[in-house]
Design a protein around this motif. Sequence first.
Motif, PDB file in Angstrom:
ATOM      1  N   ARG A 293       0.834  -1.209   0.000  1.00  0.00           N
ATOM      2  CA  ARG A 293       0.000   0.000   0.000  1.00  0.00           C
ATOM      3  C   ARG A 293       0.866   1.255   0.000  1.00  0.00           C
ATOM      4  O   ARG A 293       0.607   2.205  -0.748  1.00  0.00           O
ATOM      5  N   ARG A 294       1.888   1.261   0.835  1.00  0.00           N
ATOM      6  CA  ARG A 294       2.741   2.443   0.926  1.00  0.00           C
ATOM      7  C   ARG A 294       3.556   2.652  -0.344  1.00  0.00           C
ATOM      8  O   ARG A 294       3.771   3.785  -0.769  1.00  0.00           O
ATOM      9  N   MET A 295       4.013   1.562  -0.933  1.00  0.00           N
ATOM     10  CA  MET A 295       4.770   1.682  -2.183  1.00  0.00           C
ATOM     11  C   MET A 295       3.880   2.231  -3.288  1.00  0.00           C
ATOM     12  O   MET A 295       4.284   3.103  -4.061  1.00  0.00           O
ATOM     13  N   ALA A 296       2.645   1.727  -3.392  1.00  0.00           N
ATOM     14  CA  ALA A 296       1.724   2.224  -4.415  1.00  0.00           C
ATOM     15  C   ALA A 296       1.430   3.709  -4.213  1.00  0.00           C
ATOM     16  O   ALA A 296       1.388   4.484  -5.177  1.00  0.00           O
ATOM     17  N   ASP A 297       1.280   4.109  -2.961  1.00  0.00           N
ATOM     18  CA  ASP A 297       1.029   5.528  -2.671  1.00  0.00           C
ATOM     19  C   ASP A 297       2.223   6.386  -3.085  1.00  0.00           C
ATOM     20  O   ASP A 297       2.049   7.483  -3.638  1.00  0.00           O
ATOM     21  N   ALA A 298       3.432   5.896  -2.820  1.00  0.00           N
ATOM     22  CA  ALA A 298       4.631   6.655  -3.179  1.00  0.00           C
ATOM     23  C   ALA A 298       4.720   6.857  -4.682  1.00  0.00           C
ATOM     24  O   ALA A 298       5.027   7.956  -5.157  1.00  0.00           O
ATOM     25  N   LEU A 299       4.453   5.806  -5.433  1.00  0.00           N
ATOM     26  CA  LEU A 299       4.500   5.917  -6.893  1.00  0.00           C
ATOM     27  C   LEU A 299       3.397   6.828  -7.406  1.00  0.00           C
ATOM     28  O   LEU A 299       3.619   7.651  -8.303  1.00  0.00           O
ATOM     29  N   ASP A 300       2.193   6.695  -6.859  1.00  0.00           N
ATOM     30  CA  ASP A 300       1.095   7.562  -7.289  1.00  0.00           C
ATOM     31  C   ASP A 300       1.436   9.031  -7.029  1.00  0.00           C
ATOM     32  O   ASP A 300       1.143   9.900  -7.860  1.00  0.00           O
ATOM     33  N   ASN A 301       2.053   9.312  -5.895  1.00  0.00           N
ATOM     34  CA  ASN A 301       2.419  10.690  -5.572  1.00  0.00           C
ATOM     35  C   ASN A 301       3.450  11.242  -6.557  1.00  0.00           C
ATOM     36  O   ASN A 301       3.372  12.414  -6.958  1.00  0.00           O
ATOM     37  N   GLU A 302       4.421  10.399  -6.933  1.00  0.00           N
ATOM     38  CA  GLU A 302       5.432  10.858  -7.891  1.00  0.00           C
ATOM     39  C   GLU A 302       4.808  11.155  -9.252  1.00  0.00           C
ATOM     40  O   GLU A 302       5.099  12.181  -9.865  1.00  0.00           O
ATOM     41  N   PHE A 303       3.958  10.259  -9.721  1.00  0.00           N
ATOM     42  CA  PHE A 303       3.350  10.484 -11.037  1.00  0.00           C
ATOM     43  C   PHE A 303       2.405  11.694 -11.003  1.00  0.00           C
ATOM     44  O   PHE A 303       2.310  12.441 -11.986  1.00  0.00           O
ATOM     45  N   SER A 304       1.745  11.914  -9.882  1.00  0.00           N
ATOM     46  CA  SER A 304       0.909  13.111  -9.748  1.00  0.00           C
ATOM     47  C   SER A 304       1.760  14.372  -9.801  1.00  0.00           C
ATOM     48  O   SER A 304       1.386  15.365 -10.441  1.00  0.00           O
ATOM     49  N   ARG A 305       2.913  14.330  -9.153  1.00  0.00           N
ATOM     50  CA  ARG A 305       3.820  15.486  -9.174  1.00  0.00           C
ATOM     51  C   ARG A 305       4.329  15.736 -10.590  1.00  0.00           C
ATOM     52  O   ARG A 305       4.379  16.883 -11.045  1.00  0.00           O
ATOM     53  N   TRP A 306       4.712  14.656 -11.297  1.00  0.00           N
ATOM     54  CA  TRP A 306       5.196  14.818 -12.669  1.00  0.00           C
ATOM     55  C   TRP A 306       4.115  15.385 -13.583  1.00  0.00           C
ATOM     56  O   TRP A 306       4.403  16.179 -14.478  1.00  0.00           O
ATOM     57  N   ASP A 307       2.878  14.975 -13.373  1.00  0.00           N
ATOM     58  CA  ASP A 307       1.787  15.517 -14.184  1.00  0.00           C
ATOM     59  C   ASP A 307       1.686  17.035 -14.043  1.00  0.00           C
ATOM     60  O   ASP A 307       1.289  17.733 -14.982  1.00  0.00           O
ATOM     61  N   LYS A 308       2.066  17.543 -12.879  1.00  0.00           N
ATOM     62  CA  LYS A 308       1.957  18.975 -12.625  1.00  0.00           C
ATOM     63  C   LYS A 308       3.162  19.766 -13.165  1.00  0.00           C
ATOM     64  O   LYS A 308       3.004  20.901 -13.600  1.00  0.00           O
ATOM     65  N   ILE A 309       4.351  19.165 -13.120  1.00  0.00           N
ATOM     66  CA  ILE A 309       5.549  19.955 -13.426  1.00  0.00           C
ATOM     67  C   ILE A 309       6.119  19.713 -14.819  1.00  0.00           C
ATOM     68  O   ILE A 309       6.887  20.532 -15.316  1.00  0.00           O
ATOM     69  N   LEU A 310       5.733  18.608 -15.461  1.00  0.00           N
ATOM     70  CA  LEU A 310       6.305  18.311 -16.775  1.00  0.00           C
ATOM     71  C   LEU A 310       5.361  18.728 -17.881  1.00  0.00           C
ATOM     72  O   LEU A 310       4.125  18.689 -17.701  1.00  0.00           O
ATOM     73  N   PRO A 311       5.878  19.107 -19.035  1.00  0.00           N
ATOM     74  CA  PRO A 311       5.006  19.439 -20.164  1.00  0.00           C
ATOM     75  C   PRO A 311       4.132  18.262 -20.550  1.00  0.00           C
ATOM     76  O   PRO A 311       4.491  17.100 -20.308  1.00  0.00           O
ATOM     77  N   ALA A 312       2.993  18.565 -21.124  1.00  0.00           N
ATOM     78  CA  ALA A 312       2.078  17.512 -21.552  1.00  0.00           C
ATOM     79  C   ALA A 312       2.795  16.594 -22.534  1.00  0.00           C
ATOM     80  O   ALA A 312       3.523  17.040 -23.420  1.00  0.00           O
ATOM     81  N   ARG A 313       2.584  15.306 -22.357  1.00  0.00           N
ATOM     82  CA  ARG A 313       3.233  14.314 -23.219  1.00  0.00           C
ATOM     83  C   ARG A 313       2.179  13.640 -24.071  1.00  0.00           C
ATOM     84  O   ARG A 313       1.021  13.538 -23.700  1.00  0.00           O
ATOM     85  N   GLY A 314       2.640  13.071 -25.189  1.00  0.00           N
ATOM     86  CA  GLY A 314       1.713  12.362 -26.039  1.00  0.00           C
ATOM     87  C   GLY A 314       1.704  12.891 -27.437  1.00  0.00           C
ATOM     88  O   GLY A 314       2.432  13.762 -27.809  1.00  0.00           O
TER      89      GLY A 314
END
Length: 313
Positions: free
Chosen positions: A292-313
Amino acid sequence: MRVSFLIPLYNCLPLTQAMLDSLQATLPVGLDHEIILIDDGSADGTRDWLRTLSSDATLPNLRVLINDRNLGYAATNNRAASIATGDLLVLLNNDLVLTSRWLEPMLAAHAALGPRAGIVGNVQLSIRTGEIDHTGIVINAKAKPVHDRELPPFAPALKPVPAVTGACLLIARELWLRLGGFDTAFINGGEDVDLCLRAARLGLTTAVAQRSIIHHHVSSSPGRKLRDEQNSHLLASRWRPEFARLSHRAVCRDYLARELTAATVATSPLDVLQAGLHAAGLTSRPPVVALRRMADALDNEFSRWDKILPARG
């Protein structure tokens, strides 16, 4: 057994010259080898210096390549490897200072692994502080790759690890070709971890030769950290399940440290027991609290990247 030393250059000429001197001074007597220097767009006199090396009688095994433009670390190493003739490739940063008998333990580690041999790294000390900077790369409690800096007394000669830094690594040329070298989607970061994990996917072992100790100026090339977030995002996107698996014991250790030092322990004794057993390597299945804690850590990182990195795709 022939060894090819691949050394990409980008400015930092005094460090390059000192590194090459230390390489020459520490090569085993009689070693069949070549040294490939490849410049990646230096503008500090490095290219003028390289032109003088062709007449240096002390460097009969030297080869020089010049990139027409700056290609980045991955592509530059790939180009050097494409002309290498050694059975083994040793990748070296130009900001290292090599010490006596640094290479022999790496060769011995590769030989000891036999058919399981993947990639071999070593122990690196920071020149600035003198402290240990690298004894391998591990996945921490936030499911992110970080340098391990532990070297206990009486450490074994060989330590399996998830990955090693590309600043100094040894790999069979045949395996390098099989893996396709570094992935050039990474720009000056992350390509070494990706290479090691691709080797592990083939069932091969990445390890640190803990009797090999060198010194490193650490990230001295200009612009080295400019794309850290993009590289980290790419690496985590590609290897998310593997990062999760490799972080379980670190997550358990972090969980125990937090819970057992808290004023009030809010979780169940069973969670603490299961985390302790897994952190100690006594169970193979990670407890639910770690997952559970590992999944939360990864989700938090990807949420942070969604905010700071340019849109991809």
